[in-house]
Design an enzyme around this catalytic site. Sequence first.
Site, PDB file in Angstrom:
ATOM      1  CG  ASP A   1      20.115  40.285  36.835  1.00 18.71           C
ATOM      2  OD1 ASP A   1      19.046  40.917  36.794  1.00 18.71           O
ATOM      3  OD2 ASP A   1      20.229  39.198  37.427  1.00 18.71           O
ATOM      4  CE1 TYR A   2      25.497  45.253  38.815  1.00 14.30           C
ATOM      5  CE2 TYR A   2      25.987  46.961  37.220  1.00 14.30           C
ATOM      6  CZ  TYR A   2      26.420  45.998  38.092  1.00 14.30           C
ATOM      7  OH  TYR A   2      27.763  45.778  38.270  1.00 14.30           O
TER       8      TYR A   2
END
Length: 825
Positions: A492-493
């Site tokens: 979830d970058y």
Amino acid sequence: MSGERNKSSSGASRKRSQPALLVFGGLLLLIGIALAAGGMQLVILGGSWYYLIAGVAMAVSGLLYLRRKPAGAWLFALVFVGTVLWALWEVGLSFWPLVPRLAPVLVLALIASLLLPTLLGGSGRGVSRGLSAALVLVLVAGGAAVFVPHGVISNGGIGSLANSGEPDASDPAAWQYYGRTPNGTRFVPETQINRDNVDGLEVAWTFRTGDPANPFSENQNTPIQIDDTLYLCTPMNKVFALDADTGEEKWSYDPQAPDTHTWNRCRGVGYYEPGAVTHSLLESADTDIVDDAATPSLLQTAATQPAAANTCRRRIVLTTIDARLIELDADTGELCEDFGQGGTVDLKVGMGEIKPAYYFPTSMPTVVQDLVIVGGWVFDGRSVDEPSGVVRAFNANSGELVWAWDLGNPAITKLPPEGDTYTRATPNVWSTPAFDEALGLIYLPTGNQQPDFWGAHRSPAADEFSSSIVALELATGRVRWKFQTAHHDLWDYDVPAQPALYDLPDGKGGTVPALIQVTKRGQIFMLDRRDGSPLAEVEERPVPQEHQEGDWVSATQPYSVGMPSIGTEPLTEQAMWGATVFDQLACRIAFRKLRYEGEFTAPTTEPSLLYPGYYGGMNWGSVSINENEGYMFINDIRMPQIVKLIPREGLDESQMPAGHGVGSVYPMEGTPFVVDHASLSSPLGIPCHAPPWGTFSMIDLKTRTLVWQRPAGTVEDAVVNGVKASVPVPLGMPTLGGAVNTASGLVFYAGTQDYYLRALDIETGEELWKGRLPVGAQATPMTYVSPASGRQYVVVSAGGARQSPDRGDYVIAYALPADAENATP
């Protein structure tokens, strides 16, 4: 006789002190047993031997005290000296890491020194007094140091930034976009409020929106200012127009948006003025790199879009949490009937199935020339079949769709074919774009394909465009270039922050059009916004390859080695922290039990540590750049998360706590797993890693160096296990929202966990002023000069800080006193 009485009195005193020796000996014994037990577990896990050795020695010392043996004092002294040496060896002179290591033994040493004469049969009083006095001084100094910022970085300063100067007459006093201008720099060329008078700021007016306190609502709104009016929205999408000088309501509009029970947000409204439009975007389209078959129709659509009879002279553009695009008359708040269907465009058209709260825009719509461009938020981690991440441009006069960018199917340039939908679950654009009209480009920060932590099902197109900055042509919506900040993102970058556009001096008297992108990874990428090529060196580095069977990881990841990185130091056992020595020991054990191979530790069925983690690093608040000097202000978050893939087979998902973020489980429907989220916290609920947990930093873009860094805010209003700290200890807390800076060298920031709006000196980071807010804030402040009164105001929405139980509905304006010497008539 008197000598005999003195001996008798001394003997009686020693007898009365005997219970104290027993209590202290018992305390040492219990502490030693606890440390030895935990230390043994830590050693088995491959960790430090200190706790086991110190625990055994302390327990033996306690037994000797219980037997009134002076050897107990000497053994404890050995533990004390050994602890000091060990602490300095592990963390040097860093204040906060030393606190849990040394504070307990200092207190115990003070008690031991006071009891020394009793243990030695009345001798050693002089030594006892001297040791006790020295220890008291150390403890008092340490207690006072708790209230002083630590970990401050200062790399020589930046010279002198003038307080004076005239505002740029070509830059009108308006805050029209989320970042004030399309550049997203949050820079205001005003100098009325400056470093000499900022401490005179006072509340000028307060407005209450009436939006109810709601556990799913967070007020992240930055108002816009057009002429003598402020326009703002609430998490439930109510819109208010306020007088810029008094805060009095001019009109309001309630779209009656239903509560999502998940994620109510509105970061801003857009502004559009029909007729104040040029068509340079058509001239700037590069037909050489656009699909020839599609180009003519798209350009013709943008150029010949029918201009309906405008019922609204000026328009406020709003998106809602039930996926509507609305235009209101900026003067009256009435719907613009010629836009869409009676003032509304349904953003669900072409999207297929949308479950409740699975899709809606949360950020300000981007209004550029005669286009309104919107992306959307999608519910993280739900399914492989979520709504599309399509980005669409609508005609700002009529609401007609001008173009669509569906990265999964580039052949769809408007609506999907009958019976079809935009490509499902593609990377979305939930944050705020920036745009450059001269280049004819809009810059999109993209997310990743859902669900976030499993990527085996992702298409090549999704992997190509996820977690990237993508430049689209304004005229056509076609891709000009892209740059990826994380490959095959399983962490979830996604790119959360608005890009910042700044013309960087080239050292030859000219400038280079740069784009600066901060990321959750703490990496800062500087690109040429014409073609996406790095202006600061980017290096592909090998990363760990361990991953869950069935998925894959990229062999390398991009690192911006030509720019400073913020908060990216890898975690270690030595970095674990706690309010007590037991807290710290528990955190060290917890750390040793986790899989951790650095920032690209891929999720597996073992609990895995993510750091910087999906909160950041840097989040949606983006950066603030002093455009006169090239100084960039950044706030960051340092809060690791623990994720674990849980096989779906045989799992009763109804018993799992669904939600969003830490403490919840993402169902990841369509994959073999669900994913569990937790925080790395001590038994007392305090972060396990050493502070700061959030910082303010300033980078000189000309030299590409970190100039200063300071902890962000205090624990004054932090609540742990239902108890508010109420003590202004400047640990440096996680931050949300962004900052605004002025030509006078001030940075205004309000997104700390304590309830303050602060003014910092951009040269040094020194706090020059702070104003107490009724509740916390996580919105970016804004500032403007009223065209009516000539007063400069600083305005912030205060609806409550993240993780705080205190909620509100405040919009507060600060200004210098009306008769201040430098107020403009």
